[in-house]
Scaffold this motif. Structure first.
Motif, PDB file in Angstrom:
ATOM      1  N   ARG A  97      13.431  -0.643 -27.376  1.00  0.00           N
ATOM      2  CA  ARG A  97      13.670  -1.647 -26.332  1.00  0.00           C
ATOM      3  C   ARG A  97      14.192  -2.958 -26.902  1.00  0.00           C
ATOM      4  O   ARG A  97      14.936  -3.664 -26.236  1.00  0.00           O
ATOM      5  N   GLY A 100      17.740  -2.187 -27.545  1.00  0.00           N
ATOM      6  CA  GLY A 100      18.344  -1.597 -26.355  1.00  0.00           C
ATOM      7  C   GLY A 100      19.109  -0.315 -26.633  1.00  0.00           C
ATOM      8  O   GLY A 100      20.102  -0.027 -25.968  1.00  0.00           O
ATOM      9  N   ARG A 121      23.192   3.272 -25.088  1.00  0.00           N
ATOM     10  CA  ARG A 121      22.448   2.070 -24.717  1.00  0.00           C
ATOM     11  C   ARG A 121      21.405   2.398 -23.652  1.00  0.00           C
ATOM     12  O   ARG A 121      21.609   3.261 -22.804  1.00  0.00           O
ATOM     13  N   MET A 122      20.306   1.663 -23.677  1.00  0.00           N
ATOM     14  CA  MET A 122      19.224   1.894 -22.718  1.00  0.00           C
ATOM     15  C   MET A 122      19.648   1.543 -21.293  1.00  0.00           C
ATOM     16  O   MET A 122      19.173   2.158 -20.352  1.00  0.00           O
ATOM     17  N   LYS A 123      20.556   0.602 -21.157  1.00  0.00           N
ATOM     18  CA  LYS A 123      20.967   0.215 -19.804  1.00  0.00           C
ATOM     19  C   LYS A 123      21.795   1.310 -19.129  1.00  0.00           C
ATOM     20  O   LYS A 123      22.002   1.274 -17.929  1.00  0.00           O
ATOM     21  N   ASP A 124      22.247   2.326 -19.900  1.00  0.00           N
ATOM     22  CA  ASP A 124      22.974   3.450 -19.324  1.00  0.00           C
ATOM     23  C   ASP A 124      22.049   4.541 -18.770  1.00  0.00           C
ATOM     24  O   ASP A 124      22.513   5.476 -18.129  1.00  0.00           O
ATOM     25  N   GLN A 126      19.811   6.181 -16.227  1.00  0.00           N
ATOM     26  CA  GLN A 126      19.622   6.037 -14.786  1.00  0.00           C
ATOM     27  C   GLN A 126      18.205   6.387 -14.361  1.00  0.00           C
ATOM     28  O   GLN A 126      17.628   5.714 -13.518  1.00  0.00           O
ATOM     29  N   LYS A 147      24.354   7.632 -17.438  1.00  0.00           N
ATOM     30  CA  LYS A 147      25.632   7.374 -16.784  1.00  0.00           C
ATOM     31  C   LYS A 147      26.778   7.938 -17.617  1.00  0.00           C
ATOM     32  O   LYS A 147      26.894   7.662 -18.798  1.00  0.00           O
ATOM     33  N   ARG A 178      11.508   1.559 -18.167  1.00  0.00           N
ATOM     34  CA  ARG A 178      11.691   0.813 -16.911  1.00  0.00           C
ATOM     35  C   ARG A 178      12.778   1.438 -16.041  1.00  0.00           C
ATOM     36  O   ARG A 178      13.709   0.769 -15.598  1.00  0.00           O
ATOM     37  N   VAL A 179      12.653   2.767 -15.845  1.00  0.00           N
ATOM     38  CA  VAL A 179      13.575   3.517 -14.984  1.00  0.00           C
ATOM     39  C   VAL A 179      12.759   4.357 -14.010  1.00  0.00           C
ATOM     40  O   VAL A 179      11.589   4.645 -14.263  1.00  0.00           O
TER      41      VAL A 179
END
Length: 184
Positions: A97, A100, A121-124, A126, A147, A178-179
């Motif tokens: 985290r 990321g 990346r973690m933001k990818d 879903q 994604k 956090r998903v």
């Protein structure tokens, strides 16, 4: 087996080096070796195995067929021993985290692409998805939806987790990343 801190989660994945694989490879080796010895003793006319008199088994067709099955079993047994020694399927899942980044690593079969390494990346991410198929051959698999890349499996297909264990694992990972969780 896993290791967790506030910012890093590392999950070690067991590969082919399982007790069941050792047992199956050993049993298959002994059985196929027995078939080869019986086929060979029928050809030579000598008792290589004291349990089966060579006069009772004719070389044609029984001895040839037993030798063929024995040789085929030895090939399959050697394949199992190779996957065990190479530890195919082992590796780790690393979720960081702080940076990321998610890294998924697995060992494959020897060759140019033996090392399977996926990094994103973690933001990818879903969601975390649980796929459940009940019945005679129950199957519960945990996936990570990414994604543009689809679903990446996080558990082995032969890993027999109870519904409670897979839900707990999915909930902990989804909370850490956090998903949301999806169930199929």
């Amino acid at each position: 087996m896993s290791w967790r801190s506030e910012h890093i989660w590392i999950e070690l994945i067991v590969g082919s080096r399982k007790i069941s694989n050792f047992c199956w490879a050993f049993i298959l080796f002994l059985g196929s070796l027995g078939f080869v010895l019986v086929g060979t003793s029928s050809y030579l006319g000598k008792n290589l195995i004291s349990l089966v008199p060579s006069q009772q088994i004719l070389f044609f067709p029984q001895g040839i067929v037993m030798s063929f099955y024995g040789i085929a079993g030895l090939f399959i047994s050697s394949y199992l021993w190779c996957t065990i020694s190479w530890n195919v399927g082992s590796g780790y899942d690393r979720f960081d985290r702080k940076e990321g980044i998610v890294c998924i690593f697995r060992w494959g079969f020897p060759g140019k692409k033996r090392r399977i390494f996926i990094r994103f990346r973690m933001k990818d991410i879903q969601s975390i998805r649980i796929e459940v198929k009940e019945g005679i051959y129950a199957r519960r698999v945990l996936y990570m939806e990414i994604k543009g890349r689809g679903a990446v499996p996080l558990t082995r297909t032969d890993e027999n987790l109870t519904p409670r264990e897979i839900e707990q694992k999915a909930a902990e990972l989804a909370y850490f990343l956090r998903v949301p969780i999806e169930v199929f």
